[in-house]
Design a protein around this motif. Structure first.
Motif, short mmCIF file in Angstrom:
data_model
loop_
_atom_site.label_atom_id
_atom_site.label_comp_id
_atom_site.label_asym_id
_atom_site.label_seq_id
_atom_site.Cartn_x
_atom_site.Cartn_y
_atom_site.Cartn_z
N GLY A 21 18.41 20.37 0.76
CA GLY A 21 19.91 20.47 0.70
C GLY A 21 20.35 21.40 -0.01
N ARG A 37 22.43 19.19 5.89
CA ARG A 37 21.12 18.36 5.78
C ARG A 37 21.64 17.37 4.57
NH1 ARG A 37 16.27 17.70 8.17
NH2 ARG A 37 16.44 19.93 8.83
N LEU A 38 22.07 17.88 3.32
CA LEU A 38 22.24 17.14 2.15
C LEU A 38 23.44 15.99 2.37
CD1 LEU A 38 21.83 16.39 -1.01
CD2 LEU A 38 23.35 17.95 -1.39
N TRP A 41 21.64 13.02 4.15
CA TRP A 41 20.75 12.42 3.51
C TRP A 41 21.75 11.24 2.75
CZ3 TRP A 41 17.63 16.73 0.76
CH2 TRP A 41 16.55 17.38 1.57
N ASP A 43 24.44 10.01 3.83
CA ASP A 43 25.40 9.34 4.82
C ASP A 43 26.94 9.67 4.60
OD1 ASP A 43 23.16 7.75 5.72
OD2 ASP A 43 23.45 6.25 4.22
N THR A 89 23.92 7.14 -1.89
CA THR A 89 24.41 7.25 -0.63
C THR A 89 25.75 6.54 -0.50
OG1 THR A 89 23.32 5.54 0.00
CG2 THR A 89 22.00 7.25 0.18
N LEU A 95 18.78 7.56 -3.82
CA LEU A 95 17.82 8.71 -3.21
C LEU A 95 17.31 9.41 -4.13
CD1 LEU A 95 17.13 9.86 -0.63
CD2 LEU A 95 19.06 11.57 -1.06
N VAL A 97 15.59 12.84 -6.01
CA VAL A 97 15.42 14.14 -5.34
C VAL A 97 14.97 14.92 -6.48
CG1 VAL A 97 17.35 13.59 -3.77
CG2 VAL A 97 17.88 14.43 -6.20
N ARG A 120 14.13 16.17 -1.05
CA ARG A 120 13.85 14.64 -1.24
C ARG A 120 12.40 14.42 -1.92
NH1 ARG A 120 15.61 11.63 4.31
NH2 ARG A 120 15.39 9.88 2.78
N SER A 122 10.98 11.24 -2.30
CA SER A 122 10.56 9.98 -1.70
C SER A 122 9.13 9.99 -1.40
CB SER A 122 11.29 9.37 -0.56
OG SER A 122 12.71 9.19 -0.92
#
Length: 371
Positions: A21, A37-38, A41, A43, A89, A95, A97, A120, A122
């Motif tokens: 992102g 992209r970001l 992520w 939404d 989100t 999320l 990061v 990300r 995760s």
């Protein structure tokens, strides 16, 4: 200098089409631009994020950390790398990061804008959690294994101390029985009584031998090993006496000797006699009765060796490694022994700084002690 249009398109492509992102912010933290992209992520759309402060997309803890640590760090150092934060989100989910940022400044040092790359985290967090979990499991397994080993050592120590005490305490009553039988043997006895006394004395000698084995086993296992008294010894006489004793006990077995001991030997004579006796008894038990057993000895300035050879079936290869373990007996051996003979022989060999080697074929089996 103007940037070629093609290169500008590459910059645009790199900003949008990447696995990370990307953000461009004002020095005050207002988002000027966010890539798809970001936004995806979170939404959201890039338009939803543009014009809003970065703090709006961070958790409460992330906002505090951004204000108290990251913003001052960026002012002082001009950049920071791989800072773990949590973004939020559109539906309120967290999320995790990793953020890298660099502050672009003018020639006179005034901040112009901030470039920020967001990755990300995760998968990384899951990996670190798994790693911590595995480390905890390893520590737990090691602790369990250590406790087990301690318990096993304590049990083994108690077991071996019990054997040592048992062997010691058996000597006194056995000595009393032996003295009584000797006294009776000097009396006037008929043939039947003499036979009984002879059998009893043979049983006493056998019991004394078993006690000696138990004591040697305990000494070998309780740390100090078997004690030896090394001195110049007539090894030939020692071995001939052993052969003579076992020949009398086994009159139907032929035992040949091949002794070349021209160089004086330094050893513990009684212990080498015990070693040779155990090896010879093993050969008598397992060797072919039709073929003589050979006791061979050699000496040289470098040391000496004693070898006992018998014919008969070869020792299976899978059994060779456990021959010298305590309480090991083959299926063909007498069940009267404790299975300590070869173990004690190997401990005597170690006490002399040597070892016993075994070679076994269909033609012959040889136990060789070298020191």
């Amino acid at each position: 200098m103007t940037i070629p249009s093609g290169l500008q398109e590459d910059f645009e492509n790199l900003f949008e089409n990447t696995v990370a992102g990307n953000l461009i912010l004002t020095p005050g933290g207002v988002i000027l631009r966010a890539n798809e992209r970001l936004a995806g992520w979170l939404d959201r759309s890039p338009a939803d994020m543009t014009g809003r402060r970065l703090l709006e997309f961070l958790t409460i803890g992330g906002r505090i950390y951004q204000e108290t640590h990251l913003a001052p760090m960026l002012r002082m150092q001009g950049e920071f790398e791989e800072v773990m934060l949590e973004m939020v989100t559109a539906d309120g989910a967290k999320l995790p990061v990793l953020i890298n940022a660099i502050e672009q400044r003018s020639a006179d040092g005034n901040p112009l804008f901030i470039r920020m790359t967001v990755l990300r985290a995760s998968a990384r967090i899951a990996y670190e959690q798994n790693l911590r979990r595995e480390r905890a499991q390893i520590r737990e397994a090691l602790a369990t294994a250590e406790e087990f080993l301690i318990d096993e050592r304590e049990a083994a120590s108690l077991r071996e101390q019990f054997i040592a005490v048992l062997g010691h305490d058996l000597r006194n009553p056995l000595a009393a029985v032996d003295a009584a039988m000797r006294s009776i043997g000097r009396s006037a006895l008929d043939d039947r009584q003499k036979q009984i006394v002879t059998l009893a004395q043979a049983s006493i000698r056998r019991m004394a031998g078993l006690i000696d084995d138990i004591m040697d086993f305990a000494r070998g296992r309780l740390g100090g090993g078997i004690a030896v008294d090394i001195r110049e010894t007539d090894l030939g006489a020692v071995l001939l006496q052993v052969v003579d004793e076992l020949s009398h006990a086994n009159p139907f077995r032929a035992i040949d000797t091949d002794l070349d001991l021209s160089v004086p030997v330094r050893c513990d004579g009684p212990k080498i006699a015990q070693l040779a006796s155990n090896l010879l008894a093993n050969a008598i038990t397992h060797g072919s009765p039709e073929t003589p057993i050979t006791v061979r000895a050699r000496s040289s300035p470098d040391g000496f060796e004693v070898a006992v050879t018998n014919s008969g079936p070869a020792i299976p290869a899978e059994n060779l490694d456990r021959l010298f373990r305590p309480f090991t007996r083959s299926e063909s051996s007498s069940k009267q022994g404790l299975g300590l003979g070869l173990y004690i022989a190997s401990e005597i060999a170690k006490a002399h700084g040597g070892k016993i080697e075994v070679s076994s074929t269909a033609d012959a089996t040889t136990f060789t002690f070298r020191a």
